[in-house]
Write a protein that holds these residues in place. Sequence first.
Motif, PDB file in Angstrom:
ATOM      1  N   LEU A 192       2.735   8.075  -0.915  1.00 22.75           N
ATOM      2  CA  LEU A 192       2.893   9.137   0.171  1.00 22.75           C
ATOM      3  C   LEU A 192       3.684  10.455  -0.767  1.00 22.75           C
ATOM      4  O   LEU A 192       4.298  10.047  -1.665  1.00 22.75           O
ATOM      5  N   PRO A 193       3.031  11.532  -0.334  1.00 24.06           N
ATOM      6  CA  PRO A 193       3.494  12.770  -1.167  1.00 24.06           C
ATOM      7  C   PRO A 193       5.257  12.853  -0.936  1.00 24.06           C
ATOM      8  O   PRO A 193       5.616  12.242   0.070  1.00 24.06           O
ATOM      9  N   ASP A 194       5.877  13.402  -1.804  1.00 21.21           N
ATOM     10  CA  ASP A 194       7.247  13.386  -1.921  1.00 21.21           C
ATOM     11  C   ASP A 194       7.696  14.091  -0.554  1.00 21.21           C
ATOM     12  O   ASP A 194       8.965  13.912  -0.375  1.00 21.21           O
ATOM     13  N   CYS A 254      14.985   6.031  13.198  1.00 22.30           N
ATOM     14  CA  CYS A 254      14.485   5.833  14.490  1.00 22.30           C
ATOM     15  C   CYS A 254      13.623   4.797  14.776  1.00 22.30           C
ATOM     16  O   CYS A 254      12.931   4.452  15.762  1.00 22.30           O
ATOM     17  N   ASP A 255      13.551   3.795  13.834  1.00 21.07           N
ATOM     18  CA  ASP A 255      12.696   2.401  13.749  1.00 21.07           C
ATOM     19  C   ASP A 255      11.094   2.691  13.790  1.00 21.07           C
ATOM     20  O   ASP A 255      10.581   1.887  14.251  1.00 21.07           O
ATOM     21  N   TRP A 256      10.707   3.838  13.462  1.00 17.34           N
ATOM     22  CA  TRP A 256       9.291   3.895  13.314  1.00 17.34           C
ATOM     23  C   TRP A 256       8.769   3.285  12.290  1.00 17.34           C
ATOM     24  O   TRP A 256       9.390   3.279  10.979  1.00 17.34           O
ATOM     25  N   VAL A 257       7.694   2.548  12.222  1.00 17.84           N
ATOM     26  CA  VAL A 257       7.040   1.711  11.187  1.00 17.84           C
ATOM     27  C   VAL A 257       5.744   2.578  10.605  1.00 17.84           C
ATOM     28  O   VAL A 257       4.974   2.870  11.543  1.00 17.84           O
ATOM     29  N   TYR A 258       5.881   2.720   9.296  1.00 20.46           N
ATOM     30  CA  TYR A 258       4.755   3.215   8.568  1.00 20.46           C
ATOM     31  C   TYR A 258       3.981   1.872   8.286  1.00 20.46           C
ATOM     32  O   TYR A 258       4.515   1.084   7.684  1.00 20.46           O
ATOM     33  N   ASP A 259       2.867   1.886   8.614  1.00 19.46           N
ATOM     34  CA  ASP A 259       1.738   0.806   8.371  1.00 19.46           C
ATOM     35  C   ASP A 259       0.634   1.685   7.513  1.00 19.46           C
ATOM     36  O   ASP A 259      -0.141   2.436   8.037  1.00 19.46           O
ATOM     37  N   PRO A 260       0.449   0.867   6.313  1.00 11.82           N
ATOM     38  CA  PRO A 260      -0.420   1.643   5.489  1.00 11.82           C
ATOM     39  C   PRO A 260      -1.868   1.165   5.884  1.00 11.82           C
ATOM     40  O   PRO A 260      -2.877   2.105   5.339  1.00 11.82           O
ATOM     41  N   GLY A 264      -0.471  13.316  10.009  1.00 10.21           N
ATOM     42  CA  GLY A 264       0.207  13.976   8.844  1.00 10.21           C
ATOM     43  C   GLY A 264      -0.630  14.094   7.599  1.00 10.21           C
ATOM     44  O   GLY A 264      -0.192  14.363   6.569  1.00 10.21           O
ATOM     45  N   GLY A 265      -1.959  13.626   8.136  1.00 12.99           N
ATOM     46  CA  GLY A 265      -2.949  13.884   6.723  1.00 12.99           C
ATOM     47  C   GLY A 265      -2.951  12.737   5.940  1.00 12.99           C
ATOM     48  O   GLY A 265      -3.429  13.032   4.666  1.00 12.99           O
ATOM     49  N   ILE A 266      -2.319  11.594   6.404  1.00 11.04           N
ATOM     50  CA  ILE A 266      -2.341  10.529   5.630  1.00 11.04           C
ATOM     51  C   ILE A 266      -3.412   9.567   5.949  1.00 11.04           C
ATOM     52  O   ILE A 266      -3.504   9.113   6.906  1.00 11.04           O
ATOM     53  N   ALA A 267      -4.411   9.083   4.947  1.00 11.07           N
ATOM     54  CA  ALA A 267      -5.616   8.221   5.217  1.00 11.07           C
ATOM     55  C   ALA A 267      -5.114   6.979   5.427  1.00 11.07           C
ATOM     56  O   ALA A 267      -4.286   6.489   4.656  1.00 11.07           O
ATOM     57  N   PRO A 268      -5.920   6.062   6.233  1.00 11.19           N
ATOM     58  CA  PRO A 268      -5.437   4.781   6.320  1.00 11.19           C
ATOM     59  C   PRO A 268      -5.730   3.938   5.027  1.00 11.19           C
ATOM     60  O   PRO A 268      -6.612   4.672   4.328  1.00 11.19           O
ATOM     61  N   GLY A 269      -5.057   3.158   4.591  1.00 11.46           N
ATOM     62  CA  GLY A 269      -5.024   2.623   3.383  1.00 11.46           C
ATOM     63  C   GLY A 269      -4.393   3.108   2.132  1.00 11.46           C
ATOM     64  O   GLY A 269      -4.250   2.423   1.171  1.00 11.46           O
TER      65      GLY A 269
END
Length: 53
Positions: free
Chosen positions: A33-35, A9-15, A22-27
């Motif tokens: 990322l969890p499996d 879908c072309d969504w970009v994960y930016d760390p 989704g409960g993923i903290a910046p940085g």
Amino acid sequence: MDKYVCEVCDWVYDPEVGDPDGGIAPGTPFEELPDDWVCPLCGVGKDQFAKVK
């Protein structure tokens, strides 16, 4: 840290931003990322992501 793009879908994960909904903290690097993490837009797994060049 590298950004990763969903090949479906072309969504970009930016760390630097993470995935707050989704409960993923910046940085959080993509590699840490969890499996069971999935794309927040289309729901595919990490194996459907590619490093942004």
